[in-house]
Write a protein that holds these residues in place. Structure first.
Motif, PDB file in Angstrom:
ATOM      1  N   ASN A  87       0.719  -1.199  -0.179  1.00 44.28           N
ATOM      2  CA  ASN A  87      -0.047  -0.023  -0.157  1.00 44.28           C
ATOM      3  C   ASN A  87       0.787   1.196  -0.008  1.00 44.28           C
ATOM      4  N   HIS A  88       1.733   1.407  -0.944  1.00 43.46           N
ATOM      5  CA  HIS A  88       2.690   2.388  -1.096  1.00 43.46           C
ATOM      6  C   HIS A  88       2.020   3.715  -2.095  1.00 43.46           C
ATOM      7  N   TRP A  89       1.357   4.583  -1.593  1.00 48.03           N
ATOM      8  CA  TRP A  89       0.647   5.559  -2.112  1.00 48.03           C
ATOM      9  C   TRP A  89       1.449   6.416  -3.062  1.00 48.03           C
ATOM     10  N   MET A  90       1.143   6.903  -3.870  1.00 46.73           N
ATOM     11  CA  MET A  90       1.871   8.121  -4.612  1.00 46.73           C
ATOM     12  C   MET A  90       1.119   9.329  -4.687  1.00 46.73           C
ATOM     13  N   ARG A  91       1.817  10.412  -3.989  1.00 43.06           N
ATOM     14  CA  ARG A  91       1.190  11.564  -4.201  1.00 43.06           C
ATOM     15  C   ARG A  91       1.589  12.586  -5.047  1.00 43.06           C
ATOM     16  N   PHE A  92       0.791  13.598  -5.831  1.00 33.93           N
ATOM     17  CA  PHE A  92       1.596  14.580  -6.463  1.00 33.93           C
ATOM     18  C   PHE A  92       1.351  15.931  -5.899  1.00 33.93           C
ATOM     19  N   LEU A  93       2.645  16.898  -5.755  1.00 31.27           N
ATOM     20  CA  LEU A  93       2.546  17.842  -4.919  1.00 31.27           C
ATOM     21  C   LEU A  93       2.630  19.062  -5.629  1.00 31.27           C
ATOM     22  N   THR A  94       1.883  20.091  -5.476  1.00 31.14           N
ATOM     23  CA  THR A  94       2.317  21.575  -6.309  1.00 31.14           C
ATOM     24  C   THR A  94       3.578  21.960  -5.630  1.00 31.14           C
ATOM     25  N   PRO A  95       4.297  23.044  -6.384  1.00 31.83           N
ATOM     26  CA  PRO A  95       5.149  23.565  -5.757  1.00 31.83           C
ATOM     27  C   PRO A  95       5.045  23.949  -4.396  1.00 31.83           C
ATOM     28  N   LYS A  96       4.073  24.575  -3.913  1.00 26.48           N
ATOM     29  CA  LYS A  96       3.878  25.049  -2.590  1.00 26.48           C
ATOM     30  C   LYS A  96       3.379  23.742  -1.429  1.00 26.48           C
ATOM     31  N   GLY A  97       3.566  22.466  -1.889  1.00 26.91           N
ATOM     32  CA  GLY A  97       3.215  21.464  -1.222  1.00 26.91           C
ATOM     33  C   GLY A  97       1.687  20.997  -1.229  1.00 26.91           C
ATOM     34  N   ARG A  98       1.065  21.432  -1.806  1.00 23.12           N
ATOM     35  CA  ARG A  98      -0.414  20.921  -1.748  1.00 23.12           C
ATOM     36  C   ARG A  98      -0.474  19.546  -2.591  1.00 23.12           C
ATOM     37  N   CYS A  99      -1.159  18.829  -2.294  1.00 29.96           N
ATOM     38  CA  CYS A  99      -1.430  17.372  -2.817  1.00 29.96           C
ATOM     39  C   CYS A  99      -2.589  17.847  -3.725  1.00 29.96           C
ATOM     40  N   PHE A 100      -2.436  17.564  -4.995  1.00 30.00           N
ATOM     41  CA  PHE A 100      -3.320  17.879  -6.012  1.00 30.00           C
ATOM     42  C   PHE A 100      -3.880  16.523  -6.552  1.00 30.00           C
ATOM     43  N   ALA A 101      -3.302  15.427  -6.567  1.00 29.89           N
ATOM     44  CA  ALA A 101      -3.703  14.024  -6.962  1.00 29.89           C
ATOM     45  C   ALA A 101      -3.017  12.911  -5.916  1.00 29.89           C
ATOM     46  N   SER A 102      -3.676  11.901  -5.629  1.00 28.86           N
ATOM     47  CA  SER A 102      -3.263  10.991  -4.845  1.00 28.86           C
ATOM     48  C   SER A 102      -3.631   9.490  -5.356  1.00 28.86           C
ATOM     49  N   ILE A 103      -2.830   8.722  -5.450  1.00 34.15           N
ATOM     50  CA  ILE A 103      -3.153   7.313  -6.094  1.00 34.15           C
ATOM     51  C   ILE A 103      -3.254   6.386  -4.655  1.00 34.15           C
ATOM     52  N   GLU A 104      -4.451   6.117  -4.177  1.00 34.47           N
ATOM     53  CA  GLU A 104      -4.455   5.106  -3.207  1.00 34.47           C
ATOM     54  C   GLU A 104      -5.295   3.732  -3.334  1.00 34.47           C
ATOM     55  N   PRO A 105      -4.881   2.890  -4.230  1.00 30.34           N
ATOM     56  CA  PRO A 105      -5.718   2.024  -4.529  1.00 30.34           C
ATOM     57  C   PRO A 105      -5.670   0.924  -3.360  1.00 30.34           C
ATOM     58  N   LYS A 106      -6.983   0.554  -2.881  1.00 27.47           N
ATOM     59  CA  LYS A 106      -7.070  -0.123  -1.449  1.00 27.47           C
ATOM     60  C   LYS A 106      -7.772  -1.826  -1.835  1.00 27.47           C
ATOM     61  N   THR A 107      -8.099  -1.773  -3.269  1.00 24.55           N
ATOM     62  CA  THR A 107      -8.516  -3.228  -3.357  1.00 24.55           C
ATOM     63  C   THR A 107      -7.291  -4.314  -3.649  1.00 24.55           C
ATOM     64  N   ASP A 108      -7.864  -5.327  -3.649  1.00 22.46           N
ATOM     65  CA  ASP A 108      -6.945  -6.702  -3.753  1.00 22.46           C
ATOM     66  C   ASP A 108      -7.296  -7.637  -4.462  1.00 22.46           C
ATOM     67  N   GLU A 109      -8.040  -7.493  -5.772  1.00 19.11           N
ATOM     68  CA  GLU A 109      -8.814  -8.465  -6.436  1.00 19.11           C
ATOM     69  C   GLU A 109      -7.747  -9.386  -6.760  1.00 19.11           C
ATOM     70  N   PHE A 110      -6.500  -9.127  -6.972  1.00 24.15           N
ATOM     71  CA  PHE A 110      -5.510 -10.260  -7.504  1.00 24.15           C
ATOM     72  C   PHE A 110      -4.773 -10.787  -6.130  1.00 24.15           C
ATOM     73  N   GLY A 111      -5.156 -10.497  -5.187  1.00 24.73           N
ATOM     74  CA  GLY A 111      -4.704 -11.285  -3.963  1.00 24.73           C
ATOM     75  C   GLY A 111      -3.624 -10.524  -3.044  1.00 24.73           C
ATOM     76  N   TRP A 112      -3.239  -9.420  -3.631  1.00 22.44           N
ATOM     77  CA  TRP A 112      -2.006  -8.875  -3.216  1.00 22.44           C
ATOM     78  C   TRP A 112      -2.373  -7.230  -3.221  1.00 22.44           C
ATOM     79  N   ALA A 113      -1.738  -6.351  -2.419  1.00 28.75           N
ATOM     80  CA  ALA A 113      -1.848  -4.858  -2.361  1.00 28.75           C
ATOM     81  C   ALA A 113      -1.678  -4.485  -3.918  1.00 28.75           C
ATOM     82  N   ARG A 114      -2.193  -3.358  -4.345  1.00 30.55           N
ATOM     83  CA  ARG A 114      -2.013  -3.193  -5.985  1.00 30.55           C
ATOM     84  C   ARG A 114      -0.835  -1.946  -5.988  1.00 30.55           C
ATOM     85  N   ARG A 115      -0.249  -1.348  -4.960  1.00 26.29           N
ATOM     86  CA  ARG A 115       0.952  -0.743  -5.065  1.00 26.29           C
ATOM     87  C   ARG A 115       1.938  -1.118  -4.123  1.00 26.29           C
ATOM     88  N   ASN A 116       2.980  -1.463  -4.424  1.00 25.58           N
ATOM     89  CA  ASN A 116       4.177  -1.803  -3.317  1.00 25.58           C
ATOM     90  C   ASN A 116       5.323  -1.238  -3.640  1.00 25.58           C
TER      91      ASN A 116
END
Length: 557
Positions: free
Chosen positions: A82-111
């Protein structure tokens, strides 16, 4: 068991399959073929496995492949789920976060992971097999194709030239592939105008989890937490800068001062400059030679899909090679490898390029537009879910190849898609992941009914000759009903109701899975015989029927 590393002095080597390159793709294919009893020789130009910084993201599909070769328990300790990916603006604001929490294939989607550690697990896994050998410090000087296979010549320093003969050659020799260049296969695409410097640091001086894509218009950078307390920073190399200059202590200090309050107090492991390419080979197969991994496609790192796309190649190709080498399928089955993998590799290249443009737009005004639009879209729930759940990632779906296509009227057909991997109960009471109940083979899974009911006795025999298993999936409570499973049928309990949900969402009660866990065909009991016949023809598969006669899989009795 025999040691896989060989210092043989003989000038001749023979193998069913030669794999050129001891990277993750070549090692994964070797592990799979080793399990299948195929005679494999891995040839590596270097004198040891590569240990410099490379991939840091491994997805659920790749973990499922490592599960299939029996090494998942050794790999998981080197990952951060569950290693999330977060995109930050130059001022540090998170404008997009990728946090998939499903495990349809048996494992965490991002590692997160550290590639050399997992490569080592794959390499050591080969020690299980007497039929797999690895030769280091060998440089292939030339090769040629004959009707019976491939002949290679290689050298180890000043030693005599060694000759290798094999039925098939799998070139996993990287983006600068000697094999691809010698075959004159086009490698079209683009090279990014900017390089990036990668810096790995021990005893993480930040300690924050996840990965941050910092969209600084002056010098974009990435900050990623990795397993075992390692921190990775990646900084864009600006025009006129060189690796030698950036690696000087004073310049390294300036880079790290952007992200650390005390850039002098770090434990540097290594640094390396990378060039990002987006290229795709014009062909993946030339007769008895196949390209895989970076030899077939390379892409920017921004979605972590270069490594994972290579493992998808291995997953798709290995079982087909095993069937062909063992005489269970026609060599034309290998044509479906490119047919299935090439379009998806192109889609992942496009996704990676797009992600790079989000991080570092070609024009500064594009970054301003990006930040404004993202701020608004964050307040639109469907859009926010689209990013959080990673729905933008193109999932592999094969519409042609080693499958029986669904009816055109059936929208969003699961045929050609990877099947789910829920927890199931075995008849002896163990709760395991579905793949561990199936094994590396074809599987005919029927919901609630006898999966052999719609097949002739000869069809059952021929599919079993291919190693296929027949599985009856039931609600878990029905395992205690005292009924006896049909002869040769494995019964499993639907531990969490996910199999019932899957079958309930599709107009079929029988699914035929390929060894790579992709859905090859759908049926109901009354159509299963005909569907198996179609699939057998598509595979060009053969198996020993009862009585010893060789028949096409699916042929009527």
């Amino acid at each position: 068991m025999a040691t896989t590393v060989s210092n043989m002095t003989s000038s001749d080597h023979h193998a069913d399959v030669v794999i050129l390159g001891a990277g993750p793709v070549g090692l994964t294919i070797a592990n799979y073929l080793g399990q299948c009893g195929v005679d494999v020789l891995v040839i590596e130009k270097l004198d040891q496995l590569i240990d410099y910084p490379r991939a840091i993201g491994i997805d659920d599909e790749s973990l499922r492949v490592l599960q299939s070769v029996g090494l998942i328990d050794k790999v998981l300790p080197h990952t951060t789920p569950n290693h999330w990916m977060r995109f930050l603006t130059p001022k540090g604001r998170c404008f997009a976060s990728i946090e998939p929490k499903t495990d349809e294939f048996g494992w965490a989607r991002r590692n997160a992971f550290i590639q050399p550690q997992v490569d080592r697990v794959l390499f050591e896994g080969l020690q299980r097999f007497d039929n797999v050998r690895v030769l280091f410090s060998r440089e292939v000087t030339d090769f040629s194709q004959e009707p019976s296979g491939v002949v290679l010549h290689m050298k180890k320093g000043d030693a005599p030239v060694e000759t290798v003969r094999s039925r098939y050659l799998v070139a996993c020799d990287g983006g600068n592939s000697f094999v691809r260049r010698t075959l004159d296969v086009p490698f079209d695409g683009k090279t990014a105008p900017n390089q990036w410097i990668v810096i790995d640091i021990a005893n993480d001086p930040l300690g924050t989890p996840n990965i941050y894509m910092c969209c600084d218009p002056v010098r974009p950078y990435v900050s990623a937490a990795l397993p075992h307390g390692i921190r990775r920073f990646e900084f864009m190399v600006m025009p006129g800068e060189t690796e030698a200059e950036l690696s000087k202590p004073e310049n390294m200090r300036k880079l790290l001062a952007k992200v650390l309050p005390n850039p002098d107090r770090v434990e540097l492991i290594r640094q390396r400059v990378y060039t990002h390419n987006a290229r795709l080979a014009g062909r993946f197969r030339v007769d008895n030679i196949l390209l895989a991994g970076d030899a077939a496609h390379i892409m920017p790192v921004w979605q972590g899909q270069g490594y994972n796309s290579g493992i998808r190649d291995a997953n798709n190709l290995a079982w087909k090679l095993a069937m062909v080498v063992k005489g269970l399928a026609d060599p034309s089955l290998l044509d479906t490898y490119e047919l299935e993998r090439r379009d998806h590799a192109r889609a992942m290249i496009d996704l990676s390029v797009t992600a790079g443009h989000v991080l570092a737009p070609p024009k500064r005004w594009m970054g301003t537009v990006r930040d404004g639009i993202s701020w608004l879209l964050n307040y639109v729930p469907p859009v926010k879910r689209y990013f959080l759940e990673m729905r933008f990632k193109p999932m592999p779906q094969y519409t042609r190849g080693a499958l029986v296509a669904a009816e055109p009227a059936l929208k969003r057909s699961p045929v050609g898609r990877m099947f789910i991997q829920p927890k199931v109960l075995t008849e002896d009471g163990r709760k395991v992941l579905l793949d561990d109940a199936i094994g590396n083979r074809f599987a005919v899974i029927a919901w609630g009914t006898d999966p052999t009911w719609g097949l002739s006795a000869e069809q059952v025999a021929t599919w079993k000759a291919l190693g296929a298993c027949f599985i009856q999936a039931l609600p878990s409570v029905q395992l205690d009903a005292g009924t006896v499973a049909p002869d040769g049928v494995i019964r499993i309990g639907d531990a969490d109701g996910r199999l019932k949900e899957w079958f309930g969402n599709h107009p079929a009660s029988v699914v035929i899975l390929r060894p790579d866990r992709f859905v090859a065909a759908l049926a109901i009991p009354q159509t299963l015989g005909a569907v198996c016949g179609q699939l057998g023809k598509v595979l060009g598969a053969r198996g020993s029927a009862a009585g010893g006669r060789v028949s096409t899989v699916g042929e009527a009795a």
